[in-house]
Design a protein around this motif. Structure first.
Motif, PDB file in Angstrom:
ATOM      1  N   GLY A 141     -49.178  13.133  33.168  1.00 28.08           N
ATOM      2  CA  GLY A 141     -49.714  13.275  31.817  1.00 28.08           C
ATOM      3  C   GLY A 141     -50.059  14.719  31.497  1.00 28.08           C
ATOM      4  N   SER A 142     -50.703  15.398  32.446  1.00 28.52           N
ATOM      5  CA  SER A 142     -51.068  16.802  32.239  1.00 28.52           C
ATOM      6  C   SER A 142     -49.827  17.684  32.189  1.00 28.52           C
ATOM      7  N   ASN A 143     -48.821  17.357  32.987  1.00 29.39           N
ATOM      8  CA  ASN A 143     -47.554  18.086  32.950  1.00 29.39           C
ATOM      9  C   ASN A 143     -46.901  17.932  31.582  1.00 29.39           C
ATOM     10  N   ALA A 144     -46.994  16.740  31.012  1.00 27.78           N
ATOM     11  CA  ALA A 144     -46.449  16.506  29.670  1.00 27.78           C
ATOM     12  C   ALA A 144     -47.171  17.346  28.625  1.00 27.78           C
ATOM     13  N   VAL A 145     -48.495  17.473  28.762  1.00 20.83           N
ATOM     14  CA  VAL A 145     -49.277  18.264  27.811  1.00 20.83           C
ATOM     15  C   VAL A 145     -48.911  19.747  27.913  1.00 20.83           C
ATOM     16  N   VAL A 146     -48.691  20.237  29.134  1.00 25.06           N
ATOM     17  CA  VAL A 146     -48.254  21.628  29.306  1.00 25.06           C
ATOM     18  C   VAL A 146     -46.885  21.827  28.646  1.00 25.06           C
ATOM     19  N   THR A 147     -45.991  20.856  28.807  1.00 20.81           N
ATOM     20  CA  THR A 147     -44.676  20.939  28.162  1.00 20.81           C
ATOM     21  C   THR A 147     -44.830  21.006  26.650  1.00 20.81           C
ATOM     22  N   MET A 148     -45.713  20.164  26.094  1.00 22.72           N
ATOM     23  CA  MET A 148     -45.995  20.219  24.661  1.00 22.72           C
ATOM     24  C   MET A 148     -46.393  21.615  24.227  1.00 22.72           C
ATOM     25  N   ALA A 149     -47.376  22.182  24.934  1.00 24.12           N
ATOM     26  CA  ALA A 149     -47.911  23.494  24.569  1.00 24.12           C
ATOM     27  C   ALA A 149     -46.840  24.573  24.670  1.00 24.12           C
ATOM     28  N   LEU A 150     -46.059  24.542  25.775  1.00 27.67           N
ATOM     29  CA  LEU A 150     -45.039  25.566  25.998  1.00 27.67           C
ATOM     30  C   LEU A 150     -43.945  25.495  24.943  1.00 27.67           C
ATOM     31  N   VAL A 151     -43.440  24.296  24.674  1.00 25.58           N
ATOM     32  CA  VAL A 151     -42.366  24.138  23.694  1.00 25.58           C
ATOM     33  C   VAL A 151     -42.846  24.534  22.298  1.00 25.58           C
ATOM     34  N   ALA A 152     -44.053  24.110  21.934  1.00 25.01           N
ATOM     35  CA  ALA A 152     -44.588  24.447  20.611  1.00 25.01           C
ATOM     36  C   ALA A 152     -44.733  25.952  20.436  1.00 25.01           C
ATOM     37  N   GLN A 153     -45.230  26.622  21.449  1.00 24.77           N
ATOM     38  CA  GLN A 153     -45.389  28.074  21.353  1.00 24.77           C
ATOM     39  C   GLN A 153     -44.042  28.776  21.268  1.00 24.77           C
ATOM     40  N   LEU A 154     -43.067  28.306  22.042  1.00 25.20           N
ATOM     41  CA  LEU A 154     -41.738  28.925  21.992  1.00 25.20           C
ATOM     42  C   LEU A 154     -41.105  28.746  20.615  1.00 25.20           C
TER      43      LEU A 154
ATOM     44  N   ILE B 149     -38.653  21.346  29.688  1.00 22.50           N
ATOM     45  CA  ILE B 149     -38.303  20.283  30.635  1.00 22.50           C
ATOM     46  C   ILE B 149     -38.030  20.858  32.017  1.00 22.50           C
ATOM     47  N   ILE B 150     -37.369  22.011  32.074  1.00 25.94           N
ATOM     48  CA  ILE B 150     -37.120  22.650  33.371  1.00 25.94           C
ATOM     49  C   ILE B 150     -38.436  23.035  34.034  1.00 25.94           C
ATOM     50  N   ALA B 151     -39.361  23.607  33.261  1.00 22.14           N
ATOM     51  CA  ALA B 151     -40.660  23.983  33.809  1.00 22.14           C
ATOM     52  C   ALA B 151     -41.398  22.763  34.355  1.00 22.14           C
ATOM     53  N   ALA B 152     -41.341  21.662  33.615  1.00 21.71           N
ATOM     54  CA  ALA B 152     -42.008  20.439  34.068  1.00 21.71           C
ATOM     55  C   ALA B 152     -41.365  19.914  35.349  1.00 21.71           C
TER      56      ALA B 152
ATOM     57  N   MET C 191     -40.218  12.842  38.630  1.00 20.63           N
ATOM     58  CA  MET C 191     -41.444  12.628  37.850  1.00 20.63           C
ATOM     59  C   MET C 191     -41.716  13.817  36.934  1.00 20.63           C
ATOM     60  N   GLY C 192     -41.449  15.027  37.425  1.00 20.57           N
ATOM     61  CA  GLY C 192     -41.619  16.205  36.591  1.00 20.57           C
ATOM     62  C   GLY C 192     -40.661  16.207  35.410  1.00 20.57           C
ATOM     63  N   LEU C 193     -39.412  15.831  35.675  1.00 21.38           N
ATOM     64  CA  LEU C 193     -38.417  15.749  34.604  1.00 21.38           C
ATOM     65  C   LEU C 193     -38.854  14.756  33.529  1.00 21.38           C
ATOM     66  N   LEU C 194     -39.314  13.580  33.950  1.00 18.33           N
ATOM     67  CA  LEU C 194     -39.752  12.560  32.994  1.00 18.33           C
ATOM     68  C   LEU C 194     -41.018  13.000  32.257  1.00 18.33           C
ATOM     69  N   ALA C 195     -41.888  13.719  32.943  1.00 18.89           N
ATOM     70  CA  ALA C 195     -43.085  14.253  32.279  1.00 18.89           C
ATOM     71  C   ALA C 195     -42.683  15.243  31.191  1.00 18.89           C
ATOM     72  N   GLY C 196     -41.668  16.069  31.474  1.00 19.70           N
ATOM     73  CA  GLY C 196     -41.194  17.009  30.460  1.00 19.70           C
ATOM     74  C   GLY C 196     -40.621  16.298  29.251  1.00 19.70           C
ATOM     75  N   ILE C 197     -39.823  15.255  29.491  1.00 21.70           N
ATOM     76  CA  ILE C 197     -39.269  14.474  28.380  1.00 21.70           C
ATOM     77  C   ILE C 197     -40.401  13.824  27.584  1.00 21.70           C
ATOM     78  N   THR C 198     -41.407  13.300  28.295  1.00 16.98           N
ATOM     79  CA  THR C 198     -42.559  12.698  27.615  1.00 16.98           C
ATOM     80  C   THR C 198     -43.268  13.712  26.741  1.00 16.98           C
ATOM     81  N   GLY C 199     -43.429  14.935  27.251  1.00 19.24           N
ATOM     82  CA  GLY C 199     -44.098  15.976  26.481  1.00 19.24           C
ATOM     83  C   GLY C 199     -43.364  16.292  25.192  1.00 19.24           C
ATOM     84  N   VAL C 200     -42.032  16.344  25.256  1.00 15.84           N
ATOM     85  CA  VAL C 200     -41.233  16.599  24.058  1.00 15.84           C
ATOM     86  C   VAL C 200     -41.378  15.446  23.070  1.00 15.84           C
ATOM     87  N   MET C 201     -41.345  14.215  23.574  1.00 17.00           N
ATOM     88  CA  MET C 201     -41.500  13.048  22.710  1.00 17.00           C
ATOM     89  C   MET C 201     -42.873  13.017  22.050  1.00 17.00           C
ATOM     90  N   LEU C 202     -43.903  13.318  22.829  1.00 14.91           N
ATOM     91  CA  LEU C 202     -45.266  13.308  22.296  1.00 14.91           C
ATOM     92  C   LEU C 202     -45.458  14.412  21.266  1.00 14.91           C
TER      93      LEU C 202
END
Length: 329
Positions: free
Chosen positions: A87-100, A115-118, A232-243
């Motif tokens: 869940g926290s990995n997904a939130v980091v993905t959200m933040a990183l993608v949004a900033q980029l 997603i790669i970072a996650a 799990m990291g890959l799926l967390a990254g996908i979750t972050g993008v979806m969220l």
């Protein structure tokens, strides 16, 4: 002749009883399905809004995001592992993608980088758990704390827009079905088929059942564990993008550990063993839907948010007890 006829009749009777039992148990999830139907009926009676199309679409979007994490956790928990950082990995993905995206990076490139970072975070978790012998619960919970802080650092305490492309993806539909739900279904089906029909899935069950025996039988346990955590990291990254698409922005108020605990609850409610070696993707899907419908029902019935947390905790406890009893039997 009579003995043969009696024997044939008894065999047919036993087969019919077994088939009836399987139908009634609905693959072992009959009780869960009944609870889900009861919640739906009670909520439909108590609220006219529940069965309206906009509300049901909203519920489907919510469970889609949690469903991806839960699907990944199902595979990992079957192998005897756990990852509290998804869940926290997904939130980091959200933040990183949004900033980029905000800084002018093309959306697809930003999503790919996130997603790669996650996935790298998941890979690091796998290396730590596999080679340091730190308990997965401790290692991933520590990672979750670090990642929550990293997400706040990336956002710098501010909400950052997802951009028009991701915002559109979060609300878009295909034939009335949300894109988010389609993505979740594809992932769940792919993982379910992997568990059932591939050597990788069979290895996960074997490792969760008895890791030492799996190692002695020639299964590359270390490699499988690392691969699972990277997945799990890959799926967390996908979750972050979806969220990010569903919410339309990355916000400091998004709690990754809360999302993670809800996913764990759904997996346990769905019948996956906490000790490993047993679980199904269908059970997890039912668990995710039950929690999503239950949360929506409590909101529509104007139940206090504090009581909602207590209800979810109570459901998780009952599911864990039921899992324990089932294992003993």
């Amino acid at each position: 002749m009579i003995d043969n006829d009696v024997r044939s009749t008894m065999t047919a009777t036993v087969a019919l009883q077994a088939m009836t039992k399987r139908r009634f148990s609905l693959g072992g999830h009959g009780g869960l399905l009944i609870v889900l139907l009861v919640v739906i009926v009670i909520t439909a009676i108590g609220s006219e809004v529940f069965l309206t199309a906009p509300n049901l679409i909203n519920v489907l979007r919510q469970v889609s995001v949690m469903g991806v994490i839960a699907a990944g956790l199902t595979v990992l928990m079957i192998s005897g592992g756990i990852d509290f950082s998804m869940g926290s990995n997904a939130v980091v993905t959200m933040a990183l993608v949004a900033q980029l995206v905000t800084n002018g990076t093309p959306t697809m490139i930003a999503v790919l980088v996130g997603i790669i970072a996650a996935t790298v975070v998941g890979l690091i978790n796998g290396l730590v758990v596999t080679f340091t012998r730190v308990a997965p619960f401790v290692a991933t919970l520590a990672a979750a704390t670090l990642l929550d802080g990293l997400a706040l650092f990336i956002l710098n305490g501010m909400s950052v827009s997802a951009g028009p492309d991701l915002s559109t993806f979060g609300v878009a539909e295909l034939g009335g079905i949300p894109y988010l739900l389609i993505a979740a279904i594809v992932i769940c089906v792919a993982l379910g088929l992997t568990l059932k029909y591939t050597s990788f899935g069979r290895d996960a069950f074997a490792i969760g059942g008895n890791e030492d025996a799996a190692r002695l039988s020639g299964i590359p346990v270390a490699a499988r564990k690392i691969t699972l955590y990277a997945l799990m990291g890959l799926l967390a990254g996908i979750t972050g993008v979806m969220l990010l698409g569903r919410l339309g922005a990355a916000s400091p108020g998004t709690a990754g550990l809360t999302l993670e605990l809800q996913a764990v609850a759904a997996v346990v409610i769905g019948g996956t063993s906490l000790a490993g070696g047993r679980g199904t993707m269908i059970g997890t899907a039912l668990g995710v839907i039950l929690l999503g419908v239950l949360s929506n029902a409590l909101n529509l019935l104007s139940i206090s948010a504090y009581i909602q947390m207590m209800v979810v905790g109570g459901v998780l406890l009952l599911a864990a007890i039921a899992n324990s009893w089932r294992s003993r039997r």
